[in-house]
Design a protein around this motif. Structure first.
Motif, mmCIF file in Angstrom:
data_model
loop_
_atom_site.group_PDB
_atom_site.id
_atom_site.type_symbol
_atom_site.label_atom_id
_atom_site.label_comp_id
_atom_site.label_asym_id
_atom_site.label_seq_id
_atom_site.Cartn_x
_atom_site.Cartn_y
_atom_site.Cartn_z
ATOM 1 N N VAL B 7 7.408 9.024 2.408
ATOM 2 C CA VAL B 7 6.437 8.797 1.344
ATOM 3 C C VAL B 7 7.168 8.610 0.022
ATOM 4 O O VAL B 7 6.885 7.680 -0.734
ATOM 5 N N ALA B 8 8.176 9.470 -0.218
ATOM 6 C CA ALA B 8 8.947 9.359 -1.448
ATOM 7 C C ALA B 8 9.611 7.998 -1.555
ATOM 8 O O ALA B 8 9.704 7.410 -2.628
ATOM 9 N N GLY B 9 10.082 7.474 -0.429
ATOM 10 C CA GLY B 9 10.769 6.192 -0.463
ATOM 11 C C GLY B 9 9.822 5.026 -0.626
ATOM 12 O O GLY B 9 10.183 4.014 -1.233
ATOM 13 N N LEU B 10 8.625 5.162 -0.088
ATOM 14 C CA LEU B 10 7.732 4.007 -0.069
ATOM 15 C C LEU B 10 6.790 3.948 -1.268
ATOM 16 O O LEU B 10 6.261 2.895 -1.588
ATOM 17 N N THR B 11 6.600 5.101 -1.936
ATOM 18 C CA THR B 11 5.711 5.098 -3.099
ATOM 19 C C THR B 11 6.138 4.070 -4.148
ATOM 20 O O THR B 11 5.307 3.308 -4.630
ATOM 21 N N PRO B 12 7.446 4.041 -4.529
ATOM 22 C CA PRO B 12 7.833 3.053 -5.538
ATOM 23 C C PRO B 12 7.513 1.617 -5.132
ATOM 24 O O PRO B 12 7.198 0.797 -5.992
ATOM 25 N N VAL B 13 7.591 1.328 -3.825
ATOM 26 C CA VAL B 13 7.306 -0.032 -3.372
ATOM 27 C C VAL B 13 5.885 -0.420 -3.767
ATOM 28 O O VAL B 13 5.646 -1.459 -4.393
ATOM 29 N N VAL B 14 4.953 0.462 -3.399
ATOM 30 C CA VAL B 14 3.551 0.206 -3.722
ATOM 31 C C VAL B 14 3.365 0.197 -5.236
ATOM 32 O O VAL B 14 2.701 -0.697 -5.796
ATOM 33 N N ALA B 15 3.995 1.159 -5.904
ATOM 34 C CA ALA B 15 3.859 1.256 -7.359
ATOM 35 C C ALA B 15 4.334 -0.021 -8.029
ATOM 36 O O ALA B 15 3.652 -0.570 -8.900
ATOM 37 N N PHE B 16 5.474 -0.532 -7.610
ATOM 38 C CA PHE B 16 6.023 -1.744 -8.219
ATOM 39 C C PHE B 16 5.063 -2.918 -8.067
ATOM 40 O O PHE B 16 4.856 -3.698 -8.996
ATOM 41 N N PHE B 395 7.768 -3.152 5.066
ATOM 42 C CA PHE B 395 8.064 -4.577 5.174
ATOM 43 C C PHE B 395 7.910 -5.297 3.830
ATOM 44 O O PHE B 395 8.519 -6.340 3.598
ATOM 45 N N LEU B 396 7.117 -4.729 2.923
ATOM 46 C CA LEU B 396 6.810 -5.414 1.659
ATOM 47 C C LEU B 396 8.038 -5.872 0.859
ATOM 48 O O LEU B 396 8.059 -6.992 0.386
ATOM 49 N N PRO B 397 9.059 -5.027 0.714
ATOM 50 C CA PRO B 397 10.201 -5.488 -0.090
ATOM 51 C C PRO B 397 10.827 -6.756 0.451
ATOM 52 O O PRO B 397 11.538 -7.458 -0.259
ATOM 53 N N HIS B 398 10.586 -7.050 1.741
ATOM 54 C CA HIS B 398 11.103 -8.302 2.269
ATOM 55 C C HIS B 398 10.280 -9.479 1.765
ATOM 56 O O HIS B 398 10.822 -10.518 1.409
ATOM 57 N N ALA B 399 8.956 -9.296 1.735
ATOM 58 C CA ALA B 399 8.080 -10.407 1.353
ATOM 59 C C ALA B 399 8.077 -10.639 -0.152
ATOM 60 O O ALA B 399 8.013 -11.760 -0.617
ATOM 61 N N THR B 435 18.042 -0.199 -3.711
ATOM 62 C CA THR B 435 17.678 0.570 -2.526
ATOM 63 C C THR B 435 16.319 0.131 -1.988
ATOM 64 O O THR B 435 16.152 -0.122 -0.803
ATOM 65 N N ILE B 436 15.362 0.013 -2.914
ATOM 66 C CA ILE B 436 14.017 -0.375 -2.479
ATOM 67 C C ILE B 436 14.031 -1.757 -1.847
ATOM 68 O O ILE B 436 13.385 -2.017 -0.827
ATOM 69 N N SER B 437 14.830 -2.651 -2.415
ATOM 70 C CA SER B 437 14.828 -4.021 -1.902
ATOM 71 C C SER B 437 15.417 -4.100 -0.497
ATOM 72 O O SER B 437 15.164 -5.042 0.229
ATOM 73 N N ARG B 438 16.220 -3.104 -0.106
ATOM 74 C CA ARG B 438 16.852 -3.157 1.219
ATOM 75 C C ARG B 438 16.074 -2.386 2.289
ATOM 76 O O ARG B 438 16.515 -2.297 3.426
ATOM 77 N N ILE B 439 14.960 -1.776 1.893
ATOM 78 C CA ILE B 439 14.239 -0.929 2.843
ATOM 79 C C ILE B 439 13.801 -1.717 4.078
ATOM 80 O O ILE B 439 13.945 -1.250 5.209
ATOM 81 N N SER B 440 13.306 -2.941 3.885
ATOM 82 C CA SER B 440 12.808 -3.687 5.055
ATOM 83 C C SER B 440 13.928 -3.973 6.038
ATOM 84 O O SER B 440 13.774 -3.826 7.245
ATOM 85 N N PHE B 441 15.055 -4.420 5.501
ATOM 86 C CA PHE B 441 16.180 -4.746 6.372
ATOM 87 C C PHE B 441 16.593 -3.525 7.195
ATOM 88 O O PHE B 441 16.688 -3.575 8.423
ATOM 89 N N ALA B 442 16.797 -2.409 6.505
ATOM 90 C CA ALA B 442 17.313 -1.226 7.191
ATOM 91 C C ALA B 442 16.292 -0.630 8.159
ATOM 92 O O ALA B 442 16.654 -0.203 9.252
#
Lengths: 365, 561
Positions: B7-16, B395-399, B435-442
């Motif tokens: 949750v901690a890792g994915l919150t910024p994705v949604v927030a951004f 998956f969002l940081p990929h799109a 870090t956030i931008s690489r979440i989808s890849f990893a």
């Protein structure tokens, strides 16, 4: 029809070569249903794919219908499309982007025959009726069940009127009941059409049902060629014998006059053997008779019943004679013996091999 | 606990993402009271330059698709289906090709095809007595060409995967029943691989839409804008004040477009998987025998590809780096060759940039892997009701175009977190956004590996009394190790070449990175110094590339796309 001489092929496995084909010689007659039988890794599929032109052997010669299609010495290697064959693949290889009719049509219009559309149409109909898929013409192939795909694959292979039909474990992906049904259909169909078939399987029942002749293969060698009866009754070595159903093995030493001293007693064998030394004897469980059902006194032995297993159509009895246990198969109404029992081994049903051969049968040919 | 980390890792994705949409309705500068408005959207749709930019972007992205497929499809076919010699070499060259920074090749191509200084242009003008330069790199076709060459590596890797999942018996069945090589290609191979190639095309197109480096290096100085440079220009204009509202509006549109394309990509990919058959049979498919002549033609093609895509730009940069003023090779030019550009580089800045880059290389992959282990575990093992949501968000940081992630972060740091948590212009903000931008890849790499580990292996440990963390440490981590090592190295290397996100995040000397220094020199007009700096950056990168080639496994890469 097919003539193969000295066919060799090595595969690289790690740092050493493994012989997938160790010098195969084979003659298959016109109209024959010929089965290559063997465990996985025996080289049977490599042999079939070499005949198809999908695998390039290292050396040897293959000719189909009198025409040389591969010869290492003459540097001939015809591509698959130049060989007049039809083939059914293990995965069926039905093209998922085409309909049933298009799957067959593609090989008719763009394959060796180059038929026009209307000629092809008639052939497609005919081929589909052969496999009882008349109403499936416009069905997308990827929506077919496994059994239907198998039939389309067969129709496609037959549609080109091949001189030779190759089949690579075509039944192994079907469930047991369907397999029996399709097996019977294949046998009927190819005998009607009179085509030569080269068929690969690891299932000895399938081989016995279908084949005119069978070649048993292991480690890239042909161990024995013969019709199903010969292979069952007169196996060339213990490996072939084991491949065709279960068998009791007994160690022994040849005496004179066709007698063998074994670990369960002295037995008489049918074939007069001029051999001195250790041998191994084989007798199939269904050939051993319980004394109640046989009046024969030759090769009669006393033992104790260790266990009885009821299998519905038969009973398996484990009989202990001296320190050796022997498996006996009997009909279920032969009663279930307990305690002391006497068994009889008919001498004409006993197979004998020199022990060295039995143990290292692969070195023997 | 893993769920909490996810949750901690994915919150910024949604927030951004929310910030980006919010930005589009927002007006004012830091400190002012917030005013909401539809002004930006109105201006955007009324302005003719919007439509020009849209056309530019589409033209640029389409060209890059055509170029990359032109090289990738034949190369993939040669490697997977023919007996062409030197396959390992081809693989190595293409994979390294994916690591060569696009700003690097872009500069090389400017030296080759610029209408004024490009040596090919000059040569052709002299030779054919032309009035004007025949080629212009500063055009949509030119930019698409450079981008396409860069993306051809990824296209190649994706198309190879398509060939691998196709049952080779499908082609063999055609050959055996009398279709020759070309008819088999035409009627079986191409139609069957078409969905896979289409998926690759959509993927490349999506990257092309938001690509920043090529338009920034070649296009911006010639006033050819694509959406990415347009957005960048709104944030860092030369004359007016930055307009975050306008950038937000454009970004929102781009995000919607990119999400639609990603949806299309997955639809196509699913369709292509329908054709994929796992045979479980261990034989190698029959390879098309090309013969000596075919080998020659094949290597001629491959040679041209490698020379054009990698070697030529590289040689040109070396040449440029040795000259004071760029000129085509000649005896006169040779006399001016010197290492002055290298001596003249801002070495203090470079060393500082190298230090920052190394910190990023260590921090970003490590952080990403920790987050993504938790996310993958949540998705695949937790049995949570919402676990598929985690997968979708991951998956969002990929799109979403990375430039937009960076802009959202800058906006957040300037307007929302300024007094709470000063991130603007710090290395931390780079670490967070990278870090956030690489979440989808990893996550996809770890998902694939974790899916192959039978849950009973962990269950056996639980039953044996090991607590969750110990199970992770003693069972899962060792089993996942090859994938983790690979992903770590790959992400570390991507940090080296990252310019897109850095272009808006790097705002001071304090958080400058190596690619930014190169770009700075280039924008400042010292092209030859930029070339020299570029070579220095590559030299810094080399040890990491060698490590990657040593540990990396090429198969892992195909899984992640």
């Amino acid at each position: 029809m097919i003539s193969i001489t000295g066919l060799r092929k090595n595969f690289q496995s790690g740092d050493h070569d493994v012989a997938a084909l160790g010098g195969i010689d084979l003659e298959i007659g016109k109209g024959e249903f010929f089965v290559l039988l063997g465990p996985s890794g025996s080289g049977k599929t490599t042999l079939l794919r070499s005949v198809a032109g999908l695998e390039k052997p290292d050396s040897g010669e293959i000719s189909l219908n009198g025409k040389i299609v591969f010869s290492s010495s003459r540097r001939i290697s015809e591509p698959p499309e130049a060989r007049a064959i039809g083939m059914v693949f293990q995965s069926y290889a039905i093209w998922p982007h085409l309909t049933v009719a298009e799957n067959i049509g593609l090989v008719l219009t763009h394959g060796r025959l180059r038929l026009n559309k209307s000629e092809a149409q008639a052939r497609i109909r005919h081929a589909l009726s052969l496999v009882q898929l008349d109403d499936f013409e416009n069905r997308p192939a990827r929506l077919l069940s496994g059994g239907q795909q198998q039939r389309v694959a067969l129709a496609r292979a037959l549609a080109v009127n091949p001189a030779l039909l190759l089949m690579d474990e075509p039944l192994s992906n079907l469930d047991a009941r369907l397999r029996e049904e399709v097996r019977a259909n294949i046998k009927k169909l190819v005998s009607q059409l009179g085509i030569t078939v080269l068929y690969v399987t690891h299932d000895q029942v399938e081989a016995m049902v279908l084949a005119d002749r069978i070649a048993v293969m292991a480690h890239g060698e042909i161990l024995q060629i013969g019709n199903p009866f010969e292979l069952y009754r007169a196996p060339a070595n213990s490996l072939v014998a084991e491949f065709f159903g279960s068998i009791n093995w007994l160690r022994g030493r040849m005496l004179d006059g066709g007698r063998v001293e074994t670990e369960i007693g002295t037995l008489v064998i049918a074939a007069p053997w001029q051999y001195e030394g250790n041998v191994i004897l084989g007798v199939r469980p269904e050939d051993v008779k319980l004394a109640q059902t046989s009046a024969e006194t030759e090769n009669r032995l006393e033992g104790t019943v260790l266990a009885t297993t009821f299998l519905g159509d038969q009973v398996t009895i484990e009989v202990k004679i001296k320190d050796k246990s022997l498996i006996v198969k009997a009909l279920p109404d032969d009663a279930k013996p307990v305690g002391e029992v006497s068994v009889q081994l008919p001498k004409e049903k006993i197979v004998v091999f020199p022990e060295t051969v039995a143990e290292r049968s692969l070195d023997y040919k | 606990m893993f769920v909490a980390v996810s949750v901690a890792g994915l919150t910024p994705v949604v927030a951004f993402l929310l910030i980006v949409f919010w930005m589009g309705f927002w007006q004012g500068s830091p400190g002012d009271p917030v005013v909401y408005t539809l002004k930006h959207y109105r201006e955007l749709f009324a302005d003719a330059s919007t439509y020009r930019t849209l056309l530019n972007t589409l033209g640029f992205a389409s060209t890059s698709v055509v170029v990359s497929l032109f090289f990738a499809v034949p190369t993939a076919w040669l490697v997977e289906r023919t007996d062409v010699p030197g396959k390992n070499l081809i693989f190595a060259l293409v994979t390294i090709g994916a690591l060569v920074p696009t700003f690097f090749t872009s500069m090389g191509w400017v030296f080759l095809l610029h209408p004024r200084i490009g040596i090919i242009n000059k040569f052709l003008m002299d030779w054919l007595d032309l009035e004007t330069a025949p080629f212009n790199i500063a055009s949509l076709a030119g930019m698409g060409w450079v981008e396409g060459l860069g993306l051809s590596s990824i296209a190649f890797i994706m198309i190879v995967a398509t060939y691998r999942t196709m049952d080779p018996a499908l082609e063999e069945a055609a050959r055996v029943h009398g279709l020759g090589i070309f008819r088999t290609l035409r009627y079986v191979t191409l139609p069957l691989t078409f969905p896979g190639i289409l998926a690759a095309a959509i993927y490349i197109f999506t990257i092309g839409l938001s690509a920043f480096e090529v338009p920034a290096i070649i296009g911006m100085s010639n006033k050819i804008f694509t959406f990415s440079t347009f957005i960048f220009y709104k944030i860092q204009p030369q004359e007016e004040l930055p307009s975050y509202g306008m950038a937000g509006a454009v970004s929102s549109l781009l995000v919607v477009l990119a999400l639609l394309l990603s949806w299309g990509y997955f639809r196509t990919l699913r369709f292509s998987h329908r054709y994929a058959v796992v045979t479980g049979k261990g034989y190698r498919p029959r390879l098309v025998e090309l013969g000596k002549k075919g080998w020659l033609l094949a290597w001629l093609f491959l040679g041209c590809y490698f020379v054009v895509a990698k070697l030529l730009p590289f040689l040109l940069l070396i040449w440029a780096s040795l000259l004071r003023f760029f000129q085509p090779p000649s005896w006169a030019a040779l006399e001016q060759v010197s290492l002055k550009n290298f001596y003249g580089l801002p070495w203090n800045l470079l060393l500082h940039g190298a230090w920052n880059t190394v910190l990023l290389m260590l921090a970003v992959p490590t952080l990403t892997l920790i987050l993504c282990l938790a996310i993958s575990w949540t998705v695949l093992r937790s049995g949570l009701k919402w676990r598929l949501m985690f997968d979708a968000v991951a998956f969002l940081p990929h799109a979403v175009p990375h430039l937009i992630l960076a802009i959202a972060a800058v906006f957040a740091s300037l307007f929302l977190l300024r007094n709470v948590f000063p991130l603007y212009g710090s290395l931390t903000i780079l670490i967070i956004v990278y870090t956030i931008s690489r979440i989808s890849f990893a996550t996809r790499i770890i998902n694939n590996s974790l899916a192959q580990i039978h849950p009973e292996l962990e269950e056996a440990a639980f039953v044996g009394g090991l607590p969750l963390l110990q199970v992770m440490r003693k069972i899962l981590l060792p089993l996942l190790k090859p994938a983790l090592v690979y992903a770590w190295l790959w992400m570390a290397l991507l940090c080296f070449r990252e310019l897109t996100m850095a272009s808006v995040l790097v705002t001071s000397q304090g958080n400058v990175t190596l690619p930014m220094i190169v770009w700075g020199l280039w924008l400042g007009g010292s092209l030859n110094q930029a070339a020299a700096a570029n070579l220095v950056v590559l030299a810094f990168m080399l040890p990491a590339v060698i490590l990657y080639l040593y540990f990396g496994r090429r198969s892992r890469f195909t899984e992640a796309l």
